[in-house]
Design a protein around this motif. Sequence first.
Motif, PDB file in Angstrom:
ATOM      1  N   SER A   1      44.986  20.420  49.111  1.00 51.72           N
ATOM      2  CA  SER A   1      46.237  20.024  49.773  1.00 51.72           C
ATOM      3  C   SER A   1      47.073  21.233  50.176  1.00 51.72           C
ATOM      4  O   SER A   1      48.271  21.310  49.911  1.00 51.72           O
ATOM      5  CB  SER A   1      47.052  19.097  48.861  1.00 51.72           C
ATOM      6  N   ILE A   2      46.421  22.193  50.827  1.00 55.33           N
ATOM      7  CA  ILE A   2      47.120  23.372  51.321  1.00 55.33           C
ATOM      8  C   ILE A   2      46.803  23.521  52.806  1.00 55.33           C
ATOM      9  O   ILE A   2      45.845  22.949  53.320  1.00 55.33           O
ATOM     10  CB  ILE A   2      46.708  24.646  50.568  1.00 55.33           C
ATOM     11  N   ALA A   3      47.632  24.271  53.509  1.00 49.80           N
ATOM     12  CA  ALA A   3      47.487  24.392  54.956  1.00 49.80           C
ATOM     13  C   ALA A   3      47.708  25.837  55.380  1.00 49.80           C
ATOM     14  O   ALA A   3      48.053  26.714  54.567  1.00 49.80           O
ATOM     15  CB  ALA A   3      48.477  23.469  55.660  1.00 49.80           C
ATOM     16  N   LEU A   4      47.515  26.068  56.656  1.00 52.08           N
ATOM     17  CA  LEU A   4      47.702  27.401  57.214  1.00 52.08           C
ATOM     18  C   LEU A   4      49.142  27.862  57.000  1.00 52.08           C
ATOM     19  O   LEU A   4      50.088  27.122  57.256  1.00 52.08           O
ATOM     20  CB  LEU A   4      47.380  27.376  58.710  1.00 52.08           C
ATOM     21  N   GLY A   5      49.300  29.077  56.513  1.00 56.92           N
ATOM     22  CA  GLY A   5      50.627  29.637  56.269  1.00 56.92           C
ATOM     23  C   GLY A   5      51.112  29.485  54.846  1.00 56.92           C
ATOM     24  O   GLY A   5      52.080  30.141  54.442  1.00 56.92           O
ATOM     25  N   ASP A   6      50.456  28.629  54.044  1.00 53.40           N
ATOM     26  CA  ASP A   6      50.850  28.461  52.644  1.00 53.40           C
ATOM     27  C   ASP A   6      50.440  29.681  51.830  1.00 53.40           C
ATOM     28  O   ASP A   6      49.479  30.378  52.154  1.00 53.40           O
ATOM     29  CB  ASP A   6      50.202  27.214  52.045  1.00 53.40           C
ATOM     30  N   SER A   7      51.175  29.913  50.770  1.00 59.89           N
ATOM     31  CA  SER A   7      50.845  30.975  49.820  1.00 59.89           C
ATOM     32  C   SER A   7      50.341  30.339  48.532  1.00 59.89           C
ATOM     33  O   SER A   7      50.938  29.388  48.023  1.00 59.89           O
ATOM     34  CB  SER A   7      52.053  31.862  49.536  1.00 59.89           C
ATOM     35  N   VAL A   8      49.232  30.865  48.025  1.00 62.47           N
ATOM     36  CA  VAL A   8      48.600  30.312  46.836  1.00 62.47           C
ATOM     37  C   VAL A   8      48.489  31.397  45.776  1.00 62.47           C
ATOM     38  O   VAL A   8      48.061  32.523  46.071  1.00 62.47           O
ATOM     39  CB  VAL A   8      47.198  29.758  47.162  1.00 62.47           C
ATOM     40  N   VAL A   9      48.868  31.069  44.546  1.00 58.89           N
ATOM     41  CA  VAL A   9      48.736  32.007  43.433  1.00 58.89           C
ATOM     42  C   VAL A   9      47.311  31.918  42.892  1.00 58.89           C
ATOM     43  O   VAL A   9      46.835  30.826  42.558  1.00 58.89           O
ATOM     44  CB  VAL A   9      49.747  31.699  42.319  1.00 58.89           C
ATOM     45  N   VAL A  10      46.643  33.050  42.837  1.00 57.68           N
ATOM     46  CA  VAL A  10      45.287  33.101  42.299  1.00 57.68           C
ATOM     47  C   VAL A  10      45.248  34.131  41.182  1.00 57.68           C
ATOM     48  O   VAL A  10      46.079  35.050  41.144  1.00 57.68           O
ATOM     49  CB  VAL A  10      44.254  33.456  43.390  1.00 57.68           C
ATOM     50  N   HIS A  11      44.313  33.978  40.270  1.00 51.95           N
ATOM     51  CA  HIS A  11      44.119  35.011  39.266  1.00 51.95           C
ATOM     52  C   HIS A  11      42.632  35.213  39.011  1.00 51.95           C
ATOM     53  O   HIS A  11      41.827  34.297  39.161  1.00 51.95           O
ATOM     54  CB  HIS A  11      44.879  34.688  37.965  1.00 51.95           C
ATOM     55  N   THR A  12      42.308  36.427  38.675  1.00 53.46           N
ATOM     56  CA  THR A  12      40.926  36.801  38.408  1.00 53.46           C
ATOM     57  C   THR A  12      40.634  36.649  36.923  1.00 53.46           C
ATOM     58  O   THR A  12      41.538  36.664  36.087  1.00 53.46           O
ATOM     59  CB  THR A  12      40.656  38.239  38.840  1.00 53.46           C
ATOM     60  N   VAL A  13      39.344  36.527  36.608  1.00 59.81           N
ATOM     61  CA  VAL A  13      38.928  36.366  35.219  1.00 59.81           C
ATOM     62  C   VAL A  13      38.265  37.628  34.699  1.00 59.81           C
ATOM     63  O   VAL A  13      38.412  37.992  33.532  1.00 59.81           O
ATOM     64  CB  VAL A  13      37.972  35.162  35.099  1.00 59.81           C
TER      65      VAL A  13
ATOM     66  N   ARG B   1      40.436  46.877  44.595  1.00 63.76           N
ATOM     67  CA  ARG B   1      41.651  47.224  43.841  1.00 63.76           C
ATOM     68  C   ARG B   1      41.757  46.393  42.569  1.00 63.76           C
ATOM     69  O   ARG B   1      42.106  46.912  41.501  1.00 63.76           O
ATOM     70  CB  ARG B   1      42.878  46.977  44.725  1.00 63.76           C
ATOM     71  N   LEU B   2      41.427  45.107  42.657  1.00 62.68           N
ATOM     72  CA  LEU B   2      41.488  44.244  41.479  1.00 62.68           C
ATOM     73  C   LEU B   2      40.464  44.650  40.430  1.00 62.68           C
ATOM     74  O   LEU B   2      40.676  44.452  39.230  1.00 62.68           O
ATOM     75  CB  LEU B   2      41.267  42.784  41.887  1.00 62.68           C
ATOM     76  N   ASN B   3      39.340  45.227  40.861  1.00 61.82           N
ATOM     77  CA  ASN B   3      38.302  45.675  39.936  1.00 61.82           C
ATOM     78  C   ASN B   3      38.465  47.128  39.506  1.00 61.82           C
ATOM     79  O   ASN B   3      37.659  47.634  38.722  1.00 61.82           O
ATOM     80  CB  ASN B   3      36.929  45.513  40.592  1.00 61.82           C
ATOM     81  N   ASN B   4      39.490  47.818  40.065  1.00 62.12           N
ATOM     82  CA  ASN B   4      39.692  49.255  39.820  1.00 62.12           C
ATOM     83  C   ASN B   4      38.477  50.067  40.257  1.00 62.12           C
ATOM     84  O   ASN B   4      38.019  50.985  39.562  1.00 62.12           O
ATOM     85  CB  ASN B   4      39.988  49.523  38.329  1.00 62.12           C
ATOM     86  N   TRP B   5      37.926  49.718  41.411  1.00 67.24           N
ATOM     87  CA  TRP B   5      36.775  50.398  41.966  1.00 67.24           C
ATOM     88  C   TRP B   5      37.209  51.363  43.063  1.00 67.24           C
ATOM     89  O   TRP B   5      38.260  51.184  43.689  1.00 67.24           O
ATOM     90  CB  TRP B   5      35.784  49.399  42.568  1.00 67.24           C
ATOM     91  N   SER B   6      36.334  52.317  43.296  1.00 70.15           N
ATOM     92  CA  SER B   6      36.541  53.218  44.420  1.00 70.15           C
ATOM     93  C   SER B   6      36.105  52.528  45.713  1.00 70.15           C
ATOM     94  O   SER B   6      35.497  51.463  45.693  1.00 70.15           O
ATOM     95  CB  SER B   6      35.743  54.513  44.231  1.00 70.15           C
ATOM     96  N   SER B   7      36.396  53.144  46.835  1.00 69.78           N
ATOM     97  CA  SER B   7      36.046  52.549  48.129  1.00 69.78           C
ATOM     98  C   SER B   7      34.538  52.518  48.362  1.00 69.78           C
ATOM     99  O   SER B   7      34.068  51.819  49.256  1.00 69.78           O
ATOM    100  CB  SER B   7      36.724  53.333  49.265  1.00 69.78           C
TER     101      SER B   7
END
Length: 409
Positions: A166-178, A214-220
């Motif tokens: 139930s989300i649409a274009l332009g909405d912001s969604v909070v996500v988190h990594t495990v 960036r989330l994994n603290n990896w280099s490019s």
Amino acid sequence: MLFQTISWIVFVANRVRQRSSGVFSATISKIVTLSITIGTATILIASMVLLGFQKEITKKITTFVGDFEITKYSVEASSTSLQGGQISRLMANLPSAIEKITPFTQMLMLAHTKVGVEGIWCKGIDPMVDHTALEAYLVVGRLPDLTKSTYQNEWCISHHLAQRLSIALGDSVVVHTVHPTVRYRKLKIVGIYCTYLTDIDENLAFCDMRLMQRLNNWSSETVNGYTIFLKDHVTPTKTLRDTILDLIDYDLRLIPTQRKYINFYDWLAIIEKNTTIFILFILLVAGCTMVATLIVQLMERSYMVALLKVLGAYDGQVYAILLYNSLRTLCRGLLYGNILGLGLSFLQAHYRCITLEPALYYMCYVPIYTHWKAILFPNLLIFSTLSVALYFAIKWLRQKKIIEALQEG
């Protein structure tokens, strides 16, 4: 001598055909022509539709996940990382069948919406690679902006996920990594795509590859794996797979897309089998019709056969006259069938008149693949099959000595 014989056969066959306009065999000939026309058009359309399904579904799958994936051996694919140097030999000795190799990152993210929490595989796309092919499947919006010097907190999800969450274009969604650590991000939905392929639409979203690094603290230079895209009309064979394996490090594995999405390829194999059976039945009916026409012509022309025999014609010449007229009927039916089949295919390809249920066929319309091979090979198949049927019919007639039986009667 041979030329004179052929000229005589053609002349007599043409005279027979001109004199047959009011007899029963003329009506039979028209029915046979109509039968071959419909059969040819049906086989052409069936072949182009089958190839259309194969091309369109394969194109969708390979556009999103390529033809092969190179990753490390691990139980958890998102926790592995590899460096560009591990495929340096492959890049230096790139097989001619490969179009490009692109890096990717992937991570399981938990999206928090008003509906609840949903696990989604997020795939990071490389800013240095052209993603025009992906943009072709966008329903609204765009892909994450990869032109900026830094990563963007943007997301592109499927139409199926947007409806389910139930989300649409332009909405912001909070996500988190495990993994490797729990981190939160607010991602803005900037694009929605749709492929109608459930395994992709139900699980896959796209974001900037630099965000996931960036989330994994990896280099490019650190990624989860590499995607291999083959050139058009190149099949991912076992030989090519072995060649690629010889050019990468021993601790890497090569995953063929056909094995990863085997359910779609099995479905295509079932469609191909059904189409083949359908074409064989059409050829069987058309072949029996052609043989029946030949026998009717022979029965109706008993007086002509006797007269030609009296004038010194050989059995082979008499049969050649009948065969010539039958092949003319066959060629005329092929011509009309091609006009009908290609005309209907053109209308479907450009106007998409016939629609499908995407949940069952993974597409919203009947696809048409118009290629010279898809036109030439069915025509050769029809012509050769029916010509062989006529040949064996004549051979059978010779054995039964029907000409002599007719003369005696």
